[in-house]
Write an enzyme that holds these catalytic residues in place. Structure first.
Site, PDB file in Angstrom:
ATOM      1  N   HIS A 153       7.733   0.963 -11.084  1.00 47.41           N
ATOM      2  CA  HIS A 153       6.456   0.481 -10.427  1.00 47.41           C
ATOM      3  C   HIS A 153       5.257   0.965 -10.960  1.00 47.41           C
ATOM      4  CE1 HIS A 153       7.738   4.579  -9.156  1.00 47.41           C
ATOM      5  NE2 HIS A 153       6.484   4.678  -8.564  1.00 47.41           N
ATOM      6  N   MET A 154       4.105  -0.067 -10.835  1.00 52.45           N
ATOM      7  CA  MET A 154       3.034   0.256 -11.325  1.00 52.45           C
ATOM      8  C   MET A 154       2.057   0.506  -9.995  1.00 52.45           C
ATOM      9  SD  MET A 154       0.441  -2.799 -13.001  1.00 52.45           S
ATOM     10  CE  MET A 154       1.389  -2.782 -14.453  1.00 52.45           C
ATOM     11  N   GLU A 167       9.124   9.137  -9.302  1.00 51.58           N
ATOM     12  CA  GLU A 167       9.665   9.978  -8.127  1.00 51.58           C
ATOM     13  C   GLU A 167      10.716   8.767  -7.680  1.00 51.58           C
ATOM     14  OE1 GLU A 167       6.589  10.946  -5.355  1.00 51.58           O
ATOM     15  OE2 GLU A 167       5.636  12.525  -6.780  1.00 51.58           O
ATOM     16  N   ARG A 170       0.816  -1.226  -0.036  1.00 49.89           N
ATOM     17  CA  ARG A 170       0.013  -0.048  -0.002  1.00 49.89           C
ATOM     18  C   ARG A 170       0.777   1.311  -0.114  1.00 49.89           C
ATOM     19  NH1 ARG A 170      -5.205  -1.745   0.173  1.00 49.89           N
ATOM     20  NH2 ARG A 170      -5.504  -3.491   1.030  1.00 49.89           N
TER      21      ARG A 170
END
Length: 118
Positions: free
Chosen positions: A101-102, A96, A30
């Site tokens: 990453h997805m 960033e 998360r």
């Protein structure tokens, strides 16, 4: 070899995170600053800095990103109404952390893909 990232430390469980999925290829957790009711990041366990750095050896892990996204969307109750998957690349793309990453986002209408030009 790619540089160490904060995501590498999350994958190794050196930094606390709410991991929602992990296997030998990818880890999902998360987002600490969620932009929607559901905001999960899915990352390859091997550091790939950007989409521009993807090679043929990454195909299994990148395919796994999508199958895990579908599985997590189903588990989060997003499949019926829909969700968004985002991969940013470099500065202009809004990346960033330089560890590919997805983002899996859902749980409310997400609006247009980009803000209108002014």
């Amino acid at each position: 070899m790619a540089e160490e990232t904060i995501f590498s430390k999350i994958i190794r469980k050196e930094i606390p995170s709410e991991i929602t999925y992990q296997d030998e290829l990818v880890t999902a957790f998360r987002d600490i600053n969620p932009q929607a009711p559901t905001h999960i990041l899915i990352v390859p366990n091997r550091v790939i800095p950007t989409v521009s750095d993807v090679s043929g050896e990454d195909e299994a892990a990148l395919g796994r990103l999508f199958s895990v996204a579908a599985r997590l969307a189903e588990a989060e109750g997003l499949s019926e109404d829909g969700y968004r998957l985002i991969v940013n690349c470099r500065d202009h793309g809004g990346q960033e952390v330089y560890h590919l990453h997805m983002h899996l986002l859902g749980g409310r209408p997400l609006g247009p893909m980009l803000a209108p030009r002014r």
